[in-house]
Design a protein around this motif. Structure first.
Motif, short mmCIF file in Angstrom:
data_model
loop_
_atom_site.label_atom_id
_atom_site.label_comp_id
_atom_site.label_asym_id
_atom_site.label_seq_id
_atom_site.Cartn_x
_atom_site.Cartn_y
_atom_site.Cartn_z
N GLN A 26 -49.78 -45.32 -22.01
CA GLN A 26 -50.35 -44.92 -21.00
C GLN A 26 -48.42 -43.85 -20.67
O GLN A 26 -47.36 -44.53 -20.78
CB GLN A 26 -49.81 -45.67 -19.27
N ALA A 27 -48.85 -42.65 -21.11
CA ALA A 27 -47.94 -41.76 -20.52
C ALA A 27 -47.29 -41.66 -19.61
O ALA A 27 -47.58 -41.96 -18.46
CB ALA A 27 -47.91 -40.23 -21.31
N ARG B 153 -40.06 -38.29 -21.78
CA ARG B 153 -41.29 -37.77 -21.53
C ARG B 153 -41.68 -39.20 -22.56
O ARG B 153 -41.03 -39.68 -23.95
CB ARG B 153 -41.78 -37.48 -21.61
N ASP C 200 -44.25 -41.15 -24.12
CA ASP C 200 -45.77 -40.91 -24.99
C ASP C 200 -46.59 -41.69 -26.75
O ASP C 200 -45.79 -41.44 -26.44
CB ASP C 200 -46.73 -40.16 -24.50
N ALA D 253 -46.24 -36.03 -25.59
CA ALA D 253 -44.85 -35.71 -25.24
C ALA D 253 -43.61 -34.91 -25.37
O ALA D 253 -43.55 -34.18 -24.33
CB ALA D 253 -44.07 -37.16 -25.61
N ASN E 253 -52.92 -41.00 -31.91
CA ASN E 253 -52.12 -42.50 -31.63
C ASN E 253 -51.17 -42.36 -32.60
O ASN E 253 -50.59 -43.31 -32.57
CB ASN E 253 -53.24 -42.89 -31.12
#
Length: 347
Positions: A99-100, A128, A130, A136, A346
Motif C-alpha cells: 500500500q502506497a 512517499r 511505494d 512514488a 512491482n
C-alpha cells in the motif's frame, strides 16, 4: 555483544573460505543479474522517466553503508539551494508493504517504515513510500517537487535516473568481492564505478571517491527535554542499542568518545518490544535515531537518541549541484517517457 542479531557469514568479510555450494549459487545469481540488466539495456523491459530529475542513493552491498544520513543531508542541501526535493522509498519493514502512503513526522514507523519516518522528521520534505518507485516519483512530482531523491534505489532499473550516488562502507568496502550468497554484493563491483558519485563512509577514500564522516555531539532524551552533550557520557558504562545494517559502526563511534559500551545489536529494521530492553541494569541507554523513532512508547527517562549528521567536502556539493543545475537548464524529465510493462510494475 548481544546475540539478538543475525550476523553476516564470516567468509563475506573475514577472509574465511567460501563453501562450494555458495559459490555455485553465486554463479546462478550472477546469471540472473546479468539477464535482468541486459533486458533493460536491450529494451525487453522498459524503464520510465518522470517529469523531474531523479537522484538515486544506493549501494551494491548488503547491509548499511550510511545511505539514510546521506539522503537527509542531500535533501537539506537541495532545499538550501532553492530546490523542492521529495523522497521516494520502498519503506522496508512496514506492515502494509503493498500500500502506497505519504509519510510525515507523525506517521507511525510500522505504517511508513523507520527510515522514511526518520527522513520526514529530519527534513520536513515530502516522503512517499511505494514498492513501485516510478509511481512514488510521479506522485512527488505531481505534489510540486522539482527533484526526487530515491533512497536505496540503485537496483530499481525501471525508474530512470539522472544522477546516481553509490555509498560505500569505508572499512568493509566490498568484502570478499563476490556476489550473493558467496559474498555481500548485490551487483558486481564494476556497477558502482559507473555511478556519477561514489561516497565513502569512513576509512580512506580511493581515487575518484568522496569522503563522508558521520558526526554526532549530542544525545536527546526520548521523552523530550534538553539535549545532553555526548561527551558527558565519557567514562560511563551505557547500554548501546543499534538495529541498523552495521551496528559495530555505532558502537565504535561511542567508544571513540570514551564511552564504555555494553553493545546490543539487533537486525536491521527490528520491531522492538519491551522485552528487548530487559538488560538487568538501569544504565543509560543510547540508541541510533533510526531505532529511536520506533521506541518512543517503550522509553524510560534514561533512554537517549544519538543524532548524526553526514559531513562531506564542499567540493562534493558544488559538483553535485552543478550537475543538477545543468539538468534543470536542459529541462530533464518528461521528454523520454516510456510505457510501463505490467510485468515490471512491482519490481
Amino acid at each position: 555483544m548481544s546475540s539478538k542479531r543475525r550476523t553476516p557469514p564470516r567468509y563475506w568479510f573475514d577472509g574465511f573460505p567460501v563453501p562450494w555450494h555458495m559459490r555455485l549459487l553465486s554463479r546462478l545469481y550472477a546469471a540472473v543479474i546479468a539477464l535482468r540488466v541486459r533486458a533493460y539495456h536491450s529494451g525487453w523491459r522498459r524503464s520510465v522517466r518522470v517529469p523531474v530529475p531523479v537522484l538515486v542513493v544506493g549501494n551494491i552491498t548488503v547491509g548499511g553503508t550510511g545511505k539514510t544520513p546521506l539522503t537527509i543531508a542531500l535533501v537539506q542541501r537541495l532545499r538550501a539551494a532553492g530546490y523542492t526535493p521529495g523522497v521516494a522509498s520502498r519503506g522496508y519493514g512496514r506492515q502494509q508493504p503493498d500500500q502506497a502512503a505519504w509519510v510525515d513526522a507523525n506517521t507511525r514507523p510500522a505504517q511508513g517504515g523507520d527510515e522514511p519516518v526518520l527522513i520526514a522528521r529530519q527534513t520536513g520534505a515530502l516522503v512517499r513510500v511505494d514498492r513501485d518507485r516510478v509511481a512514488a516519483a510521479r506522485a512527488l512530482a505531481d505534489a510540486g517537487c522539482d527533484v526526487v531523491v530515491c533512497d536505496d534505489g540503485l537496483q530499481h532499473y525501471r525508474l530512470q535516473r539522472d544522477i546516481e550516488v553509490e555509498v560505500i562502507d569505508g572499512e568493509r568496502r566490498y568484502g570478499n568481492g563476490k556476489l550473493l550468497p558467496a559474498g555481500p554484493l548485490r551487483e558486481p563491483v564494476e556497477r558502482g564505478q559507473r555511478c556519477d558519485f561514489r561516497v565513502v563512509n569512513g576509512g580512506e577514500p580511493g581515487f575518484g571517491e568522496w569522503p563522508m564522516r558521520l558526526a554526532s555531539d549530542a544525545a536527546l532524551p526520548l521523552h523530550g527535554g534538553r539535549s545532553r552533550p555526548l561527551a558527558s557520557f565519557a567514562g560511563q558504562r551505557v547500554h548501546a542499542v543499534a538495529g541498523i545494517g552495521h551496528p559495530p559502526r555505532f558502537f565504535d563511534m561511542l567508544r571513540g568518545r570514551g564511552i564504555a559500551v555494553v553493545p546490543h545489536a539487533f537486525d536491521d529494521h527490528h520491531a522492538y518490544s519491551a522485552r528487548d530492553f530487559e538488560f538487568g541494569s538501569e544504565l543509560p541507554v543510547l540508541m541510533t535515531e533510526k531505532d529511536a523513532v520506533k521506541c518512543a512508547g517503550l522509553a524510560k527517562d534514561w533512554y537517549f537518541s544519538v543524532p548524526i549528521s553526514a559531513q562531506l567536502p564542499e567540493a562534493f556539493w558544488v559538483a553535485l549541484l552543478d550537475k543538477l543545475d545543468k539538468l534543470r537548464r536542459r529541462g530533464s524529465g518528461g521528454k523520454r517517457s516510456t510505457d510501463v510493462e505490467e510485468g515490471d510494475r512491482n519490481e
